[in-house]
Design a protein around this motif. Structure first.
Motif: not given
Lengths: 176, 91
Positions: A80, A85, A89, A111-112, A115, A118-119
């Motif tokens: 990570r 990240s 983003e 963690d793509l 990410t 989250r969007k």
């Protein structure tokens, strides 16, 4: 539909199976009327931090390259990267894709999908190999003689027997 | 996964493979061909001899169709359509 494909490497720099699947899919998606963006890693690591570059292929596919200087694929805890990240983003903010398709995250960050989620961008993952559970990606023993018989979620034999990894790294892996 | 596996399947030719990695997934005995333990030369030799002495096995084996780019791409669009339809549920 705007599709953003993510892969650890992309032609012409890298020409492995996964890279070619992504390149082929990208061109086919363009022919089908999609707008296609690729986010890719590279073997040319940035000396410090993350370096972003962008180019547009003849097909119209826009390729964002994220160079990660601190990448060490033999260290699971480095899979990570907060910097990657953040850069990813930024690309998502600029490109606003309808869907993200992650083909591989080695050389990038694990963690793509998180990410993208989250969007509020849906993500699809293709598991081209066993990288999520095996750093040598194949679950084949390091001498190539046999299928790895270490049951999940136990530690990978290649890692636990490697002289390159010290006790500290093994302890970190055991805790992860 | 070696391309020869896909090429053989596309040509309708049975496979004799070791049980290593993706090869073990490519052949589900008796569909597609046969597997032998990786590194077991005797087992490979025995199976080859068996096939030479009884070639009808080669004719009888069921060969699944090779995966095609068209099928792959159709599935890809189906998956995209599915996740886009669920976009409202994306947490």
């Amino acid at each position: 539909v705007k599709v953003l494909l993510v892969v650890h490497g992309f032609p012409p720099e890298l020409l492995g199976g996964t890279e070619l699947v992504v390149a082929t899919d990208a061109e086919a998606l363009v022919r089908a009327g999609c707008e296609v963006v690729v986010v890719t890693g590279t073997l040319a690591g940035a000396e410090d931090g993350v370096v972003r570059s962008v180019r547009t292929e003849e097909s119209g596919v826009r390729v964002h390259t994220l160079a990660r200087g601190d990448m060490h694929s033999d260290h699971w805890q480095k899979s990570r990267s907060g910097r990657i990240s953040a850069a990813f983003e930024e690309v998502l903010t600029e490109e606003r894709p309808d869907v993200v398709h992650v083909h591989h995250w080695t050389r990038l960050s694990r963690d793509l999908v998180l990410t993208a989620t989250r969007k509020r961008i849906p993500a699809v993952v293709t598991l081209h190999d066993h990288f999520t559970t095996c750093l040598v990606t194949s679950r084949v023993s390091t001498d190539g003689a046999a299928a790895c018989d270490v049951p999940l979620p136990q530690l990978c034999r290649a890692l636990t027997s490697s002289d390159a990894l010290g006790q500290r790294e093994r302890s970190a892996l055991a805790l992860s | 996964l070696p391309l020869v596996v896909l090429e053989a399947r596309a040509a309708g030719v049975p496979l004799l493979v070791s049980d290593l990695g993706g090869l073990a997934e490519a052949v589900r005995e008796p569909v597609g061909g046969w597997r032998f333990p990786a590194g077991d030369v005797s087992a490979l030799s025995r199976k080859l001899e068996e096939l030479l002495l009884d070639p009808e096995q080669l004719e009888a084996v069921e060969i699944p169709p090779a995966p095609s780019a068209e099928v792959h791409f159709a599935r890809l669009f189906d998956v995209y359509a599915e996740v886009l339809a669920e976009q409202g549920d994306c947490a």
